[in-house]
Design a protein around this motif. Structure first.
Motif, PDB file in Angstrom:
ATOM      1  N   GLY A 108      23.078 -41.150 -19.894  1.00  0.00           N
ATOM      2  CA  GLY A 108      22.465 -40.251 -18.823  1.00  0.00           C
ATOM      3  C   GLY A 108      22.705 -38.834 -19.092  1.00  0.00           C
ATOM      4  N   THR A 109      23.955 -38.278 -19.789  1.00  0.00           N
ATOM      5  CA  THR A 109      24.393 -37.047 -19.907  1.00  0.00           C
ATOM      6  C   THR A 109      23.146 -36.247 -20.526  1.00  0.00           C
ATOM      7  OG1 THR A 109      25.132 -37.216 -21.999  1.00  0.00           O
ATOM      8  CG2 THR A 109      26.729 -37.890 -19.893  1.00  0.00           C
ATOM      9  N   ILE A 110      22.333 -36.542 -21.212  1.00  0.00           N
ATOM     10  CA  ILE A 110      21.375 -35.650 -21.866  1.00  0.00           C
ATOM     11  C   ILE A 110      20.519 -35.048 -20.501  1.00  0.00           C
ATOM     12  CG2 ILE A 110      19.323 -35.476 -23.442  1.00  0.00           C
ATOM     13  CD1 ILE A 110      20.816 -37.624 -25.250  1.00  0.00           C
ATOM     14  N   ALA A 111      19.885 -35.971 -19.854  1.00  0.00           N
ATOM     15  CA  ALA A 111      19.031 -35.590 -18.869  1.00  0.00           C
ATOM     16  C   ALA A 111      19.923 -34.877 -17.810  1.00  0.00           C
ATOM     17  CB  ALA A 111      18.685 -36.955 -17.933  1.00  0.00           C
ATOM     18  N   ALA A 112      21.160 -35.141 -17.314  1.00  0.00           N
ATOM     19  CA  ALA A 112      21.976 -34.462 -16.393  1.00  0.00           C
ATOM     20  C   ALA A 112      22.072 -33.180 -16.946  1.00  0.00           C
ATOM     21  CB  ALA A 112      23.108 -35.260 -16.354  1.00  0.00           C
ATOM     22  N   GLN A 113      22.336 -32.771 -18.179  1.00  0.00           N
ATOM     23  CA  GLN A 113      22.621 -31.545 -18.804  1.00  0.00           C
ATOM     24  C   GLN A 113      21.623 -30.567 -18.451  1.00  0.00           C
ATOM     25  OE1 GLN A 113      23.039 -31.397 -22.827  1.00  0.00           O
ATOM     26  NE2 GLN A 113      24.409 -29.484 -23.021  1.00  0.00           N
ATOM     27  N   GLN A 114      20.299 -31.267 -18.801  1.00  0.00           N
ATOM     28  CA  GLN A 114      19.049 -30.525 -18.767  1.00  0.00           C
ATOM     29  C   GLN A 114      18.602 -29.943 -17.464  1.00  0.00           C
ATOM     30  OE1 GLN A 114      15.449 -32.373 -20.331  1.00  0.00           O
ATOM     31  NE2 GLN A 114      14.252 -31.522 -18.887  1.00  0.00           N
ATOM     32  N   VAL A 115      19.108 -30.848 -16.328  1.00  0.00           N
ATOM     33  CA  VAL A 115      18.730 -30.453 -15.039  1.00  0.00           C
ATOM     34  C   VAL A 115      19.860 -29.214 -14.692  1.00  0.00           C
ATOM     35  CG1 VAL A 115      18.731 -31.136 -12.581  1.00  0.00           C
ATOM     36  CG2 VAL A 115      17.415 -32.708 -14.367  1.00  0.00           C
ATOM     37  N   ALA A 116      21.049 -29.552 -14.920  1.00  0.00           N
ATOM     38  CA  ALA A 116      22.340 -28.547 -14.534  1.00  0.00           C
ATOM     39  C   ALA A 116      21.970 -27.214 -15.151  1.00  0.00           C
ATOM     40  CB  ALA A 116      23.551 -29.068 -15.277  1.00  0.00           C
ATOM     41  N   ARG A 117      21.426 -27.085 -16.489  1.00  0.00           N
ATOM     42  CA  ARG A 117      20.995 -25.693 -16.969  1.00  0.00           C
ATOM     43  C   ARG A 117      19.557 -25.352 -16.690  1.00  0.00           C
ATOM     44  NH1 ARG A 117      23.093 -26.554 -23.161  1.00  0.00           N
ATOM     45  NH2 ARG A 117      25.550 -26.991 -22.601  1.00  0.00           N
ATOM     46  N   ALA A 118      18.999 -25.823 -15.697  1.00  0.00           N
ATOM     47  CA  ALA A 118      17.483 -25.487 -15.333  1.00  0.00           C
ATOM     48  C   ALA A 118      17.424 -24.576 -14.192  1.00  0.00           C
ATOM     49  CB  ALA A 118      16.825 -26.863 -14.738  1.00  0.00           C
ATOM     50  N   LYS A 119      16.684 -23.586 -13.937  1.00  0.00           N
ATOM     51  CA  LYS A 119      16.483 -22.685 -12.969  1.00  0.00           C
ATOM     52  C   LYS A 119      16.691 -23.441 -11.690  1.00  0.00           C
ATOM     53  CE  LYS A 119      13.521 -19.303 -15.439  1.00  0.00           C
ATOM     54  NZ  LYS A 119      12.198 -18.687 -15.317  1.00  0.00           N
ATOM     55  N   PRO A 120      17.454 -22.632 -10.646  1.00  0.00           N
ATOM     56  CA  PRO A 120      17.880 -23.451  -9.394  1.00  0.00           C
ATOM     57  C   PRO A 120      16.796 -23.272  -8.358  1.00  0.00           C
ATOM     58  CG  PRO A 120      19.183 -21.357  -9.365  1.00  0.00           C
ATOM     59  CD  PRO A 120      18.220 -21.504 -10.752  1.00  0.00           C
ATOM     60  N   ASP A 121      15.225 -23.399  -9.048  1.00  0.00           N
ATOM     61  CA  ASP A 121      14.177 -23.182  -8.110  1.00  0.00           C
ATOM     62  C   ASP A 121      13.691 -24.365  -7.265  1.00  0.00           C
ATOM     63  OD1 ASP A 121      13.097 -24.149 -10.197  1.00  0.00           O
ATOM     64  OD2 ASP A 121      11.920 -22.249 -10.780  1.00  0.00           O
ATOM     65  N   GLY A 122      14.145 -25.479  -7.569  1.00  0.00           N
ATOM     66  CA  GLY A 122      13.794 -26.806  -7.241  1.00  0.00           C
ATOM     67  C   GLY A 122      12.605 -27.402  -8.000  1.00  0.00           C
ATOM     68  N   TYR A 123      12.219 -26.892  -9.215  1.00  0.00           N
ATOM     69  CA  TYR A 123      11.213 -27.284  -9.839  1.00  0.00           C
ATOM     70  C   TYR A 123      11.471 -28.200 -11.025  1.00  0.00           C
ATOM     71  CZ  TYR A 123       8.188 -24.430  -7.229  1.00  0.00           C
ATOM     72  OH  TYR A 123       7.394 -23.741  -6.195  1.00  0.00           O
ATOM     73  N   THR A 124      12.853 -28.408 -11.040  1.00  0.00           N
ATOM     74  CA  THR A 124      13.443 -29.359 -12.025  1.00  0.00           C
ATOM     75  C   THR A 124      14.489 -30.116 -11.250  1.00  0.00           C
ATOM     76  OG1 THR A 124      13.072 -28.057 -14.030  1.00  0.00           O
ATOM     77  CG2 THR A 124      14.744 -29.790 -14.388  1.00  0.00           C
ATOM     78  N   ILE A 125      14.471 -31.428 -11.077  1.00  0.00           N
ATOM     79  CA  ILE A 125      15.205 -32.173 -10.336  1.00  0.00           C
ATOM     80  C   ILE A 125      15.616 -33.538 -10.934  1.00  0.00           C
ATOM     81  CG2 ILE A 125      14.431 -31.402  -8.183  1.00  0.00           C
ATOM     82  CD1 ILE A 125      13.109 -34.123  -7.922  1.00  0.00           C
ATOM     83  N   LEU A 126      16.723 -34.139 -10.822  1.00  0.00           N
ATOM     84  CA  LEU A 126      17.116 -35.207 -11.418  1.00  0.00           C
ATOM     85  C   LEU A 126      17.335 -36.531 -10.468  1.00  0.00           C
ATOM     86  CD1 LEU A 126      19.019 -36.315 -14.134  1.00  0.00           C
ATOM     87  CD2 LEU A 126      20.940 -36.020 -12.691  1.00  0.00           C
TER      88      LEU A 126
END
Length: 320
Positions: free
Chosen positions: A71-89
């Protein structure tokens, strides 16, 4: 009042209202990243939440599967996303509670790199076995393992399966062989085919095969019986003391996520799990839906991170 002045004031008011409406979140589609393959329990649950969020917020919630790496690949993607709420895990304990203790390193800090949004509920796990195996209870499995050290094999498709399997071996004093898979669907396929002997799987993924008699269920992975499967014994009732492993589910975004996005998502997720019809639909998948405040979930994430570290250490699982 001067007519021209009145028109100017009304125009200004209209612009303020329009600007406020334009700023309301969300204003575009949201991506919900799932850390497991399509067909997994988290994926099935996530798609129901995505459907309901779409309906209630008026913007499409797109499910994106990013399996691999516990699950770390998905978690990393979200952790590095813009904090605008349009990418969530939509996460479970796998990438946030267990992976940091199972792997030498993960590409994020569980506490610092995420904004907990809301709890989704619990996904109970069950101990299941290949139909051709002679054991039909936990104690019979233990007896066979003791009679044949190192011969019985257990599969895992996620960290809960890894930790539950190792904890059973440690608690029962048996020697078994662990066979890891990238995801639960693949592990179940080999369990049905007899390539492995038993495994712990989430209720959502495993129960259809139990009901079709392709595999058999021995117990739920908790100390107490599950209200979703009242006829199946708990691990404690089956004779394994201090065994209480569950898979939690919740929603997170990147660190420093927009307060408006967090509040909107938390409110909507609480509405979803309070909807009797949706709750029943999720229960049909083997998912116990409930939520709470953002602050409660943030505290829970921290507590689970510490708890799973202890579980993994106690089971003697080696860091990979």
């Amino acid at each position: 009042m001067n007519i021209q002045l009145l028109r100017s004031l009304l125009g200004a008011a209209a612009l303020i209202v329009a600007g406020t409406a334009a700023a309301a979140w969300p204003q575009k589609p949201i991506t919900m990243v799932v850390p497991f393959p399509a067909g997994s329990g988290t994926d099935s649950v996530g798609r129901i939440f995505a459907r309901e969020l779409t309906s209630r917020m008026g913007q499409q919630v797109i499910v994106e599967n990013k399996p691999g790496g516990n699950g770390t690949i998905a978690a990393q993607q979200v952790a590095r996303a813009k904090p605008d709420g349009y990418t969530i895990l939509i996460s479970t304990n796998t990438p946030l509670s267990a992976a940091p203790w199972l792997q030498k390193s993960v590409p994020y800090d569980v506490i610092k790199d995420f904004t907990p949004i809301a709890r989704g509920g619990n996904l109970p796990f069950i101990l299941v076995a290949n139909m051709k195996q002679p054991f039909n209870s936990v104690q019979e499995l233990v007896s066979q393992a003791k009679a044949n050290p190192g011969k019985l094999t257990y599969a895992s498709g996620n960290s809960t399966g890894i930790v539950a399997g190792a904890t059973l071996s440690h608690a029962a004093g048996i020697e078994t062989l662990h066979v890891p898979y990238k995801g639960t669907p693949q592990a179940l396929t080999d369990l049905i085919g007899g390539q492995v002997d038993y495994m712990f799987t989430d209720l959502t993924s495993g129960m259809p095969f139990v009901q079709s008699k392709k595999i058999k269920a021995l117990a739920v992975s908790t100390a107490k019986p599950s209200t979703l499967l009242p006829d199946l014994p708990s691990m404690e009732a089956a004779g394994i003391d201090n065994f209480d492993i569950n898979s939690w589910n919740g929603f997170l975004g990147p660190a420093d996520m927009s307060d408006e996005a967090v509040a909107t998502l938390n409110k909507t997720i609480n509405e979803i799990v309070s909807d009797a019809k949706v709750k029943q639909e999720l229960a049909g998948l083997g998912f116990d839906a409930f939520s709470g405040t953002q602050q409660e979930f943030a505290a829970f994430v921290r507590e689970q991170y510490e708890l799973w570290g202890k579980l993994i250490k106690d089971a003697g699982i080696k860091v990979q």
